[in-house]
Design an enzyme around this catalytic site. Structure first.
Site, PDB file in Angstrom:
ATOM      1  N   ASN A   6      25.502 -70.089 -11.533  1.00 19.79           N
ATOM      2  CA  ASN A   6      24.306 -69.966 -10.687  1.00 19.79           C
ATOM      3  C   ASN A   6      24.324 -71.113  -9.682  1.00 19.79           C
ATOM      4  O   ASN A   6      24.101 -72.261 -10.056  1.00 19.79           O
ATOM      5  CB  ASN A   6      23.055 -70.021 -11.576  1.00 19.79           C
ATOM      6  N   TRP A   7      24.567 -70.762  -8.432  1.00 15.56           N
ATOM      7  CA  TRP A   7      24.654 -71.807  -7.390  1.00 15.56           C
ATOM      8  C   TRP A   7      23.293 -72.230  -6.874  1.00 15.56           C
ATOM      9  O   TRP A   7      23.184 -73.107  -6.036  1.00 15.56           O
ATOM     10  CB  TRP A   7      25.532 -71.313  -6.221  1.00 15.56           C
ATOM     11  N   LYS A   8      22.237 -71.573  -7.345  1.00 15.58           N
ATOM     12  CA  LYS A   8      20.869 -71.916  -6.928  1.00 15.58           C
ATOM     13  C   LYS A   8      20.802 -72.004  -5.397  1.00 15.58           C
ATOM     14  O   LYS A   8      21.414 -71.192  -4.714  1.00 15.58           O
ATOM     15  CB  LYS A   8      20.415 -73.202  -7.633  1.00 15.58           C
ATOM     16  N   HIS A  76      14.578 -66.496 -13.744  1.00 13.91           N
ATOM     17  CA  HIS A  76      15.039 -67.871 -13.974  1.00 13.91           C
ATOM     18  C   HIS A  76      13.823 -68.798 -14.063  1.00 13.91           C
ATOM     19  O   HIS A  76      12.826 -68.583 -13.382  1.00 13.91           O
ATOM     20  CB  HIS A  76      15.964 -68.296 -12.823  1.00 13.91           C
ATOM     21  N   GLU A  78      13.204 -71.534 -12.803  1.00 16.79           N
ATOM     22  CA  GLU A  78      12.764 -72.115 -11.520  1.00 16.79           C
ATOM     23  C   GLU A  78      11.899 -71.122 -10.753  1.00 16.79           C
ATOM     24  O   GLU A  78      10.998 -71.511 -10.012  1.00 16.79           O
ATOM     25  CB  GLU A  78      13.994 -72.570 -10.718  1.00 16.79           C
ATOM     26  N   GLY A 148      19.530 -79.028 -15.604  1.00 12.11           N
ATOM     27  CA  GLY A 148      19.717 -80.057 -14.581  1.00 12.11           C
ATOM     28  C   GLY A 148      19.408 -81.467 -15.057  1.00 12.11           C
ATOM     29  O   GLY A 148      19.311 -82.392 -14.265  1.00 12.11           O
ATOM     30  N   SER A 178      22.688 -77.554 -18.608  1.00 10.34           N
ATOM     31  CA  SER A 178      23.636 -78.673 -18.646  1.00 10.34           C
ATOM     32  C   SER A 178      24.942 -78.340 -19.366  1.00 10.34           C
ATOM     33  O   SER A 178      25.504 -79.186 -20.075  1.00 10.34           O
ATOM     34  CB  SER A 178      22.977 -79.916 -19.261  1.00 10.34           C
ATOM     35  N   GLY A 199      24.840 -74.012 -14.133  1.00 17.57           N
ATOM     36  CA  GLY A 199      24.282 -74.416 -12.849  1.00 17.57           C
ATOM     37  C   GLY A 199      25.169 -75.435 -12.176  1.00 17.57           C
ATOM     38  O   GLY A 199      26.177 -75.098 -11.546  1.00 17.57           O
ATOM     39  N   GLY A 200      24.828 -76.696 -12.324  1.00 17.86           N
ATOM     40  CA  GLY A 200      25.519 -77.787 -11.617  1.00 17.86           C
ATOM     41  C   GLY A 200      27.037 -77.730 -11.714  1.00 17.86           C
ATOM     42  O   GLY A 200      27.746 -77.911 -10.707  1.00 17.86           O
TER      43      GLY A 200
HETATM   44  P1  13P Z   1      22.418 -76.761 -15.068  1.00 18.81           P
HETATM   45  O1  13P Z   1      23.741 -76.263 -15.636  1.00 18.81           O
HETATM   46  O2  13P Z   1      22.565 -77.479 -13.772  1.00 18.81           O
HETATM   47  O3  13P Z   1      21.617 -77.500 -16.096  1.00 18.81           O
HETATM   48  O4  13P Z   1      21.561 -75.455 -14.703  1.00 18.81           O
HETATM   49  C1  13P Z   1      21.391 -74.461 -15.648  1.00 18.81           C
HETATM   50  C2  13P Z   1      20.774 -73.293 -14.991  1.00 18.81           C
HETATM   51  O5  13P Z   1      19.609 -73.313 -14.632  1.00 18.81           O
HETATM   52  C3  13P Z   1      21.622 -72.114 -14.747  1.00 18.81           C
HETATM   53  O6  13P Z   1      20.869 -71.029 -14.350  1.00 18.81           O
END
Ligand code: 13P
Length: 220
Positions: A6-8, A76, A78, A148, A178, A199-200
């Protein structure tokens, strides 16, 4: 074992660096076409429940399908935290996306406050109650406090939550929060962890590849 990146709202790596990777990529809207054209399994990060209409800033399933996008994240944390997404709107998005022929990764998970209050199962039960099993529905358990933050759930915590989720709804469950190359093996080795939503670490081609290589070594 399914790995999704997920590149957000980040630009993300050059899709050419990921060609051939056995992973789902969820880029920003402006990068969907590049990812599709690179042959990547490309998902959106959100999808509306109407086929079309006056919904400024939203995206409809037929428009995604026309581009070659094959699925979408829904719900999600967020979106729930910052954009008013509720269990009801998650349910509508999931149903419409599946009806349209998209695959869906629906996200659930508790906040730090809810975990400390002993409410994790209650929250998961509520978030899952609005969903129904479907062959193209995958769930992602993403504890909000682990997103995150570098604070991942322990493999045992992830396993316990995943087993509970599966007792509520029959679907594969990805872990998110994470996930990094150095903790992926321990998390993915848990019996009810069916993959990861990253994510990251998905913003760097090398670390996403490393997580995919780890996943490929774990017997399913
Ligand atoms: P991180 O891997 O950056 O913690 O993000 C997880 C996430 O929200 C994937 O959708």
């Amino acid at each position: 074992m399914l790995i999704a990146g997920n590149w957000k709202m980040f630009r993300g790596p050059d899709p050419a660096a990921l060609v051939g990777l056995d992973a789902v990529i969820c880029p920003s809207y402006t990068r969907l076409r590049d990812c599709v054209e690179a042959g990547l399994t490309t998902f959106a990060q959100n999808v509306h429940w109407e086929w079309e209409g006056a919904y400024t800033g939203e995206i409809a399933a037929p428009l995604l399908l026309e581009l070659g996008v094959v699925g979408s994240l829904v719900g999600h944390s967020e979106r729930r935290q910052y954009f008013g997404e509720t269990d009801e709107t998650v349910a509508k998005r999931v149903r419409a996306a599946l009806d349209a022929g998209l695959r869906v990764i629906a996200c659930v998970g508790e906040t730090q406050h809810e975990r400390e209050g002993g409410e994790t199962e209650e929250v998961l039960r509520r978030q899952l109650a609005v969903l129904e099993p479907h062959p193209e529905l995958v769930l992602a358990y993403e504890p909000v406090w682990a997103i995150g933050t570098g604070r991942t759930a322990t493999p045992e915590m992830a396993q316990e939550a995943h087993a509970f989720i599966k007792s509520q709804l029959d679907a594969p469950v990805l872990y998110g929060g994470s996930v990094k190359p150095d903790n992926a093996a321990a998390l993915l080795s848990q019996p009810d962890v069916d993959g990861a939503l990253v994510g990251g670490a998905s913003l760097e081609a090398g670390s996403l590849k490393a997580i995919c290589e780890t996943a490929a070594r774990i017997p399913s």
